[in-house]
Design a protein around this motif. Structure first.
Motif, PDB file in Angstrom:
ATOM      1  N   ILE A  54       0.854  -1.188   0.000  1.00 42.19           N
ATOM      2  CA  ILE A  54       0.000   0.000   0.000  1.00 42.19           C
ATOM      3  C   ILE A  54       0.890   1.238   0.000  1.00 42.19           C
ATOM      4  O   ILE A  54       1.713   1.423   0.891  1.00 42.19           O
ATOM      5  N   ILE A  55       0.729   2.076  -1.026  1.00 41.14           N
ATOM      6  CA  ILE A  55       1.541   3.292  -1.157  1.00 41.14           C
ATOM      7  C   ILE A  55       0.644   4.494  -1.001  1.00 41.14           C
ATOM      8  O   ILE A  55      -0.332   4.669  -1.745  1.00 41.14           O
ATOM      9  N   ARG A  56       0.954   5.326  -0.024  1.00 42.82           N
ATOM     10  CA  ARG A  56       0.194   6.560   0.211  1.00 42.82           C
ATOM     11  C   ARG A  56       0.727   7.623  -0.745  1.00 42.82           C
ATOM     12  O   ARG A  56       1.881   8.021  -0.654  1.00 42.82           O
ATOM     13  N   ILE A  57      -0.127   8.054  -1.656  1.00 44.42           N
ATOM     14  CA  ILE A  57       0.303   8.983  -2.700  1.00 44.42           C
ATOM     15  C   ILE A  57      -0.473  10.299  -2.586  1.00 44.42           C
ATOM     16  O   ILE A  57      -1.696  10.319  -2.641  1.00 44.42           O
ATOM     17  N   GLY A  58       0.241  11.390  -2.381  1.00 47.34           N
ATOM     18  CA  GLY A  58      -0.378  12.700  -2.257  1.00 47.34           C
ATOM     19  C   GLY A  58      -0.420  13.425  -3.587  1.00 47.34           C
ATOM     20  O   GLY A  58       0.475  13.265  -4.419  1.00 47.34           O
ATOM     21  N   MET A  59      -1.465  14.244  -3.763  1.00 49.39           N
ATOM     22  CA  MET A  59      -1.607  14.969  -5.028  1.00 49.39           C
ATOM     23  C   MET A  59      -2.659  16.052  -4.856  1.00 49.39           C
ATOM     24  O   MET A  59      -3.482  15.997  -3.944  1.00 49.39           O
ATOM     25  N   THR A  60      -2.629  17.027  -5.747  1.00 49.50           N
ATOM     26  CA  THR A  60      -3.692  18.032  -5.763  1.00 49.50           C
ATOM     27  C   THR A  60      -4.931  17.415  -6.412  1.00 49.50           C
ATOM     28  O   THR A  60      -4.822  16.469  -7.200  1.00 49.50           O
ATOM     29  N   PRO A  61      -6.132  17.917  -6.099  1.00 49.57           N
ATOM     30  CA  PRO A  61      -7.349  17.342  -6.685  1.00 49.57           C
ATOM     31  C   PRO A  61      -7.343  17.340  -8.215  1.00 49.57           C
ATOM     32  O   PRO A  61      -7.761  16.360  -8.836  1.00 49.57           O
ATOM     33  N   LEU A  62      -6.847  18.420  -8.814  1.00 53.69           N
ATOM     34  CA  LEU A  62      -6.865  18.502 -10.274  1.00 53.69           C
ATOM     35  C   LEU A  62      -5.905  17.491 -10.900  1.00 53.69           C
ATOM     36  O   LEU A  62      -6.247  16.809 -11.862  1.00 53.69           O
ATOM     37  N   LEU A  63      -4.699  17.381 -10.335  1.00 55.07           N
ATOM     38  CA  LEU A  63      -3.745  16.392 -10.841  1.00 55.07           C
ATOM     39  C   LEU A  63      -4.284  14.978 -10.633  1.00 55.07           C
ATOM     40  O   LEU A  63      -4.154  14.122 -11.511  1.00 55.07           O
ATOM     41  N   GLY A  64      -4.885  14.757  -9.462  1.00 55.73           N
ATOM     42  CA  GLY A  64      -5.425  13.435  -9.192  1.00 55.73           C
ATOM     43  C   GLY A  64      -6.515  13.048 -10.164  1.00 55.73           C
ATOM     44  O   GLY A  64      -6.593  11.903 -10.607  1.00 55.73           O
ATOM     45  N   CYS A  65      -7.335  14.017 -10.535  1.00 53.85           N
ATOM     46  CA  CYS A  65      -8.451  13.759 -11.437  1.00 53.85           C
ATOM     47  C   CYS A  65      -7.972  13.313 -12.818  1.00 53.85           C
ATOM     48  O   CYS A  65      -8.507  12.371 -13.396  1.00 53.85           O
ATOM     49  N   CYS A  66      -6.944  13.988 -13.337  1.00 58.04           N
ATOM     50  CA  CYS A  66      -6.557  13.713 -14.729  1.00 58.04           C
ATOM     51  C   CYS A  66      -5.399  12.722 -14.853  1.00 58.04           C
ATOM     52  O   CYS A  66      -5.286  12.024 -15.867  1.00 58.04           O
TER      53      CYS A  66
END
Length: 295
Positions: A91-103
Motif C-alpha cells: 500500500i503506497i500513500r500517494i499525495g496529489m492536488t485534486p486537479l492532478l489526481g483527477c486527470c
C-alpha cells in the motif's frame, strides 16, 4: 530513560509549552511534566529555562534535542525496516492536488496495475505544500506535484511529463475564434480558476499582475467537472491542462500566446527507508508514459 520520554521531550521542544505538547500527544500535562523532570533528574541537567509558561532550551537542552532527534529517527527507521521484513508493503500513500489526481491518477493507476497488480495506491488529496510537508514527515510516501519554482533539494524526483495551461471556453464565446489568447484578451472575461494556493493559480496570478490586470474571477474550484460545467453553460471560462481532452464538444481549448508550461513530477523524501512497495512504484514511474485524459 525510555522512548516515550524522548518523544515527549521532542514535542515539548516543538511547542515550547507543556500544555500544547500534551494536547498534541493526547496525554495529560502531568504525564509530560513528569517525563521531563525524570530526564532532568536522571542526567542531572536542566533541559529548559522556564518563564511565564514558556520553555526555552538551555545549552544542555539543545545538545540533548539534537541527540534525541537522531535517536528517534533511527527508532522509526528500525520500526519500518522490521515491519517490512514481516509483511508485504503493497500500500503506497500517494499525495496529489485534486486537479492532478483527477486527470493523472486514473491512467497512472491503470498502468501501475498492469505493471504489478499487487500494488495498491491510497490517494491523499492536498494542496502541494501540505503534500510536501507530509512527505517529509513520512505520513505520505510519494507525491504527484507541479514542480515549477519549487525548492525540492530534500526530495528525490522523477519527471513524468510536461503539460501547458490552456484557455478553455465555450465554442459560442467570441474568444473561441482566436488561435491564441493573450492575458489582455481576458481583461473582462468571467473566470472560474483553481484555488489560489495552487502552483497553477500562482503562475496565472503573476501573468495578470505583470500586465496590471485584475482577473474577473467569479469563483474557484479544483474539480474538473465543476469547471467544465461552468464552461458548458457559458457561466465562465477557465484554464486547464492541455492533456485534458474535453468530452463535451462545446468546450474548446486555446493556447496562451506566452505558454505556461507545468512540470509534473513524482517526488519522495530523500534518505528515508524505501520499503519494497515504494521501490516498485519508483521503478514503474521511470517508464510511465502519459498520453491524455478524457475530462
Amino acid at each position: 530513560m525510555n522512548i516515550n520520554q524522548l518523544q515527549y521531550f521532542q514535542v515539548v521542544c516543538k511547542f515550547e509549552n507543556i500544555s500544547k505538547a500534551a494536547q498534541e500527544l493526547h496525554v495529560s500535562q502531568s504525564a509530560v511534566s513528569k517525563s521531563i523532570r525524570e530526564l532532568e533528574r536522571e542526567f542531572e541537567i536542566n533541559l529548559f529555562n522556564r518563564f511565564n509558561n514558556v520553555l526555552t532550551l538551555t545549552t544542555e537542552g539543545k545538545h540533548f534535542l539534537e541527540r534525541t532527534n537522531h535517536i528517534l529517527s533511527e527508532v522509526n527507521l528500525l520500526y519500518t525496516q522490521v515491519r517490512d521484513i514481516h509483511q508485504t508493503n503493497n500500500i503506497i500513500r500517494i499525495g496529489m492536488t485534486p486537479l492532478l489526481g483527477c486527470c493523472l491518477l486514473p491512467p497512472f493507476y491503470q498502468e501501475l496495475y498492469d505493471y504489478d497488480s499487487n500494488l495498491i495506491l491510497e490517494p491523499i488529496e492536498r494542496n502541494v505544500f501540505p503534500v510536501l510537508n507530509e512527505i517529509m514527515s513520512e505520513k505520505i510516501d510519494v507525491g504527484l506535484i507541479i514542480a515549477n519554482a519549487m525548492d525540492l533539494s530534500h526530495f528525490g524526483i522523477i519527471s513524468l511529463l510536461d503539460t501547458s495551461l490552456v484557455f478553455c471556453t465555450n465554442i459560442y464565446n467570441p474568444l473561441s475564434k482566436k488561435e491564441s489568447i493573450s492575458i489582455e484578451d481576458l481583461r473582462e472575461e468571467p473566470l472560474v480558476l483553481i484555488t489560489p494556493d495552487s502552483i497553477e493559480s500562482k503562475l496565472l496570478a503573476k501573468r495578470f499582475s505583470d500586465r496590471r490586470i485584475s482577473p474577473n474571477v467569479i469563483f474557484r474550484s479544483d474539480q474538473v467537472y465543476t469547471i467544465q460545467h461552468c464552461i458548458n453553460h457559458e457561466i465562465a471560462s477557465s484554464f486547464l491542462y492541455d492533456i485534458i481532452v474535453p468530452r463535451n464538444r462545446e468546450i474548446c481549448q486555446i493556447p496562451l500566446e506566452d505558454p505556461i508550461v507545468l512540470h509534473i513530477c513524482l517526488v519522495w523524501k530523500k534518505d528515508r527507508y524505501l520499503h519494497s512497495g515504494i521501490q516498485k512504484i519508483l521503478q514503474f514511474a521511470k517508464q510511465f508514459q502519459f498520453t491524455h485524459y478524457h475530462g
